[in-house]
Design a protein around this motif. Structure first.
Motif, short mmCIF file in Angstrom:
data_model
loop_
_atom_site.label_atom_id
_atom_site.label_comp_id
_atom_site.label_asym_id
_atom_site.label_seq_id
_atom_site.Cartn_x
_atom_site.Cartn_y
_atom_site.Cartn_z
N LEU A 1 0.85 -1.26 0.00
CA LEU A 1 0.12 0.01 0.12
C LEU A 1 0.83 1.31 0.08
CD1 LEU A 1 -2.63 -1.07 2.41
CD2 LEU A 1 -3.30 -0.54 0.01
N ARG A 2 2.04 1.30 0.62
CA ARG A 2 2.88 2.51 0.83
C ARG A 2 3.47 2.82 -0.37
NH1 ARG A 2 3.74 7.41 2.26
NH2 ARG A 2 5.81 7.94 2.54
N THR A 3 3.92 1.74 -1.33
CA THR A 3 4.54 1.66 -2.50
C THR A 3 3.40 2.34 -3.55
OG1 THR A 3 5.75 -0.06 -2.00
CG2 THR A 3 5.91 0.45 -4.24
N VAL A 4 2.31 1.70 -3.33
CA VAL A 4 1.16 2.35 -4.45
C VAL A 4 1.08 3.65 -3.87
CG1 VAL A 4 -1.34 2.26 -4.75
CG2 VAL A 4 0.01 -0.04 -4.50
N ASP A 5 0.99 4.12 -2.84
CA ASP A 5 0.70 5.72 -2.53
C ASP A 5 2.06 6.55 -3.32
OD1 ASP A 5 -1.24 5.15 -0.89
OD2 ASP A 5 -0.25 5.10 0.83
N LEU A 6 3.28 5.97 -3.10
CA LEU A 6 4.46 6.76 -3.49
C LEU A 6 4.31 6.90 -5.23
CD1 LEU A 6 7.24 5.37 -1.47
CD2 LEU A 6 6.21 7.58 -1.36
N LEU A 7 3.71 5.56 -5.85
CA LEU A 7 3.77 5.55 -7.21
C LEU A 7 2.66 6.60 -7.70
CD1 LEU A 7 4.48 4.53 -9.79
CD2 LEU A 7 3.36 2.47 -9.49
N ARG B 1 -4.50 -1.47 -4.76
CA ARG B 1 -4.78 -0.81 -3.57
C ARG B 1 -6.06 -1.63 -2.72
NH1 ARG B 1 -4.13 3.87 -1.10
NH2 ARG B 1 -2.79 4.66 -2.83
N ALA B 2 -7.14 -1.90 -3.59
CA ALA B 2 -8.38 -2.56 -3.02
C ALA B 2 -8.01 -3.92 -2.64
CB ALA B 2 -9.48 -2.52 -4.16
N PHE B 3 -7.36 -4.62 -3.45
CA PHE B 3 -6.91 -6.01 -2.89
C PHE B 3 -5.96 -6.02 -1.90
CE2 PHE B 3 -7.34 -7.91 -7.57
CZ PHE B 3 -8.75 -7.76 -7.51
N ALA B 4 -5.08 -5.10 -1.74
CA ALA B 4 -4.33 -5.13 -0.42
C ALA B 4 -5.14 -4.62 0.90
CB ALA B 4 -3.09 -4.24 -0.60
N LEU B 5 -6.01 -3.86 0.79
CA LEU B 5 -6.95 -3.20 1.84
C LEU B 5 -7.86 -4.52 2.27
CD1 LEU B 5 -8.04 0.20 0.87
CD2 LEU B 5 -6.67 -0.49 2.76
N SER C 1 -8.00 -6.46 5.74
CA SER C 1 -9.06 -6.54 6.77
C SER C 1 -9.30 -7.99 7.24
CB SER C 1 -10.03 -6.10 5.64
OG SER C 1 -11.48 -6.42 6.26
N GLU C 2 -8.84 -8.85 6.24
CA GLU C 2 -8.89 -10.37 6.49
C GLU C 2 -8.00 -10.49 7.84
OE1 GLU C 2 -8.58 -12.47 3.22
OE2 GLU C 2 -10.39 -11.86 2.26
N GLU C 3 -6.81 -9.89 7.93
CA GLU C 3 -5.76 -10.38 8.62
C GLU C 3 -6.06 -9.74 10.06
OE1 GLU C 3 -1.83 -9.16 7.40
OE2 GLU C 3 -1.55 -10.90 6.12
N ALA D 1 -12.02 -0.95 0.66
CA ALA D 1 -11.91 -1.78 -0.59
C ALA D 1 -12.92 -1.85 -1.49
CB ALA D 1 -11.36 -3.10 -0.05
N ASP D 2 -14.21 -2.05 -1.02
CA ASP D 2 -15.42 -2.11 -1.66
C ASP D 2 -15.77 -0.71 -2.46
OD1 ASP D 2 -15.52 -4.91 -1.45
OD2 ASP D 2 -17.27 -4.78 -0.13
N LYS D 3 -15.33 0.24 -1.67
CA LYS D 3 -15.60 1.36 -2.52
C LYS D 3 -14.89 1.64 -3.79
CE LYS D 3 -15.78 6.57 -1.33
NZ LYS D 3 -15.55 7.67 -0.28
N ILE D 4 -13.63 1.40 -3.32
CA ILE D 4 -12.53 1.60 -4.62
C ILE D 4 -13.32 0.59 -5.96
CG2 ILE D 4 -10.36 1.21 -5.34
CD1 ILE D 4 -9.32 1.94 -2.58
N LEU D 5 -13.50 -0.80 -5.57
CA LEU D 5 -13.98 -1.51 -6.49
C LEU D 5 -15.25 -1.16 -7.01
CD1 LEU D 5 -13.18 -4.94 -4.76
CD2 LEU D 5 -11.74 -3.90 -6.35
#
Length: 407
Positions: free
Chosen positions: A229-235, A252-256, A260-262, A272-276
């Protein structure tokens, strides 16, 4: 952003064999079959019917009906039906009075889709077995010596009890059996693990945004979801116009979702669902749907279906079917889901049309046998036992082995 969707015991034991006689009257007709009579009255596709009565009288109220004033009902009579009368009630409504020749009858009425008609099946109900009077104690009487003639007594009528043996009806399920989502003969697509149904396209050059995107994918694959997620933010900050921008949001949605499961944090799943949801309606630079749109739409459709929200789920399945090719392996599975939802929404004729489509147009498909059996299941839930015999016998003959595979 909220995603707006783009838009079954009476046993009737005898099979309906025998000859058929019919009479027509300006679009209305009556057919005298072996065990029942069928009356058909012309209707519009939107006509609804409410039936009341029984015994010697049946009344149908037709709503959203066509003008039936010119229908000649004089010919609508046979060995069971004495007369049929049609009269207007209010604009667009009509009352149909059916008088029978005997009180021992039952009936079932429904709106037929193709061709549009109101259909009434009338059949005779076997009389209840007569109870024999208990024997009275013997009374000693003086016997007359004069010969007397013995009065003739009618033979006692013996009515055999109804049995389930040999009947086609018990072979079908009331109420409708549930579709099996996993591990059964009627598997339907379950995309709640949407992240396992999309393969990302890694960058293939040494330019910075390709390298950063590949690094984010590597971290995600190593289950380092926070770092990904941090790498996605920077990119996204450094390369807002990157060609990977849509897949970055998907990543990002998949990582979130994984976080959430972890962490057992529902709020992350909501994010995540909002992004999807946003990605479902996002277009690319050429105005085309994103390549993973159908995967995401299936994900949200199955969430609604498994959550038990039939109306919204039906709307979403309809939309998903519109973007699914007939040759797609999941096309007929989606049709089965839609039929199941129509049953829940009390739209039996719409469900029956789907079952018939699958059986008739895709007879060699593994779902065709289940569709044929579910047609009989559906009719059994409605109490339409005459048609259960018809459709059930056909399904058993066409797909005899499928009965053992059912729940």
């Amino acid at each position: 952003m909220r995603l707006m969707p783009p838009i079954f015991i009476l046993l009737f034991l005898a099979a309906t064999g025998g000859h058929s006689l019919s009479a027509r009257a300006d679009g209305a007709s009556i057919r005298t079959l072996g065990k029942y009579s069928r009356i058909e009255i012309p209707a519009l596709p939107s006509t609804a019917v409410t039936a009341t009565g029984g015994g010697e009288k049946i009344q149908l109220r037709l709503e959203r009906s066509q003008d039936l004033s010119r229908v000649d009902t004089a010919a609508l009579t046979d060995s069971r039906v004495r007369e049929v009368k049609i009269r207007a009630d209010r604009p667009g409504e009509a009352l149909v009075d059916i008088r029978l020749k005997g009180p021992g009858a039952d009936f079932f009425a429904w709106a037929q889709a193709d061709p549009p008609a109101i259909v009434v099946d009338v059949w005779e109900v076997a009389p209840a077995p007569r109870k024999l009077a208990a024997a009275k104690p013997a009374v000693k009487r003086e016997v007359s010596r004069e010969p007397a003639s013995r009065p003739e007594t009618p033979e006692e009528t013996v009515v055999e009890p109804i049995t389930r043996e040999g009947s086609v009806i018990p072979k079908f399920v009331v109420p409708m059996p549930a579709l099996v989502l996993q591990g059964g003969k009627v598997e339907v697509p379950s995309r709640l693990n949407v992240e396992d149904h999309w393969a990302f396209n890694p960058g293939r050059s040494s330019i910075p945004d390709d390298e950063a995107f590949n690094f984010a994918l590597k971290l995600y694959g190593e289950k380092k979801f926070g770092l990904a997620l941090r790498t996605v933010d920077l990119l996204e900050r450094d390369h807002p116009a990157t060609k990977h921008r849509h897949e970055l949001r998907l990543l990002r949605a998949f990582a979130l979702k994984k976080l959430s499961e972890e962490q057992k944090a529902p709020i992350l799943l909501e994010q995540a669902d909002k992004i999807l949801q946003e990605l479902v309606v996002t277009k690319d630079d050429a105005g085309r749907a994103l390549p993973f749109q159908k995967t995401l739409l299936t994900y949200f459709t199955m969430k609604e279906y498994q959550a038990g929200v039939p109306l919204r789920a039906a709307e979403m399945v309809e939309a998903l079917i519109r973007v699914t090719d007939v040759a797609d392996p999941e096309y007929l599975k989606l049709q089965m889901i839609l039929a199941d939802l129509y049953v829940k929404l009390r739209r039996p004729r719409a469900a029956e049309r789907i079952f018939r489509y699958i059986e008739e147009k895709h007879g060699s498909h593994p779902l065709a046998a289940e569709a044929a059996y579910r047609t009989a299941d559906l009719l059994a839930t409605e109490g339409n036992y005459v048609r259960v015999v018809e459709e059930g016998d056909k399904a058993l003959k066409k797909y005899p082995a499928h009965r053992k595979a059912r729940p």
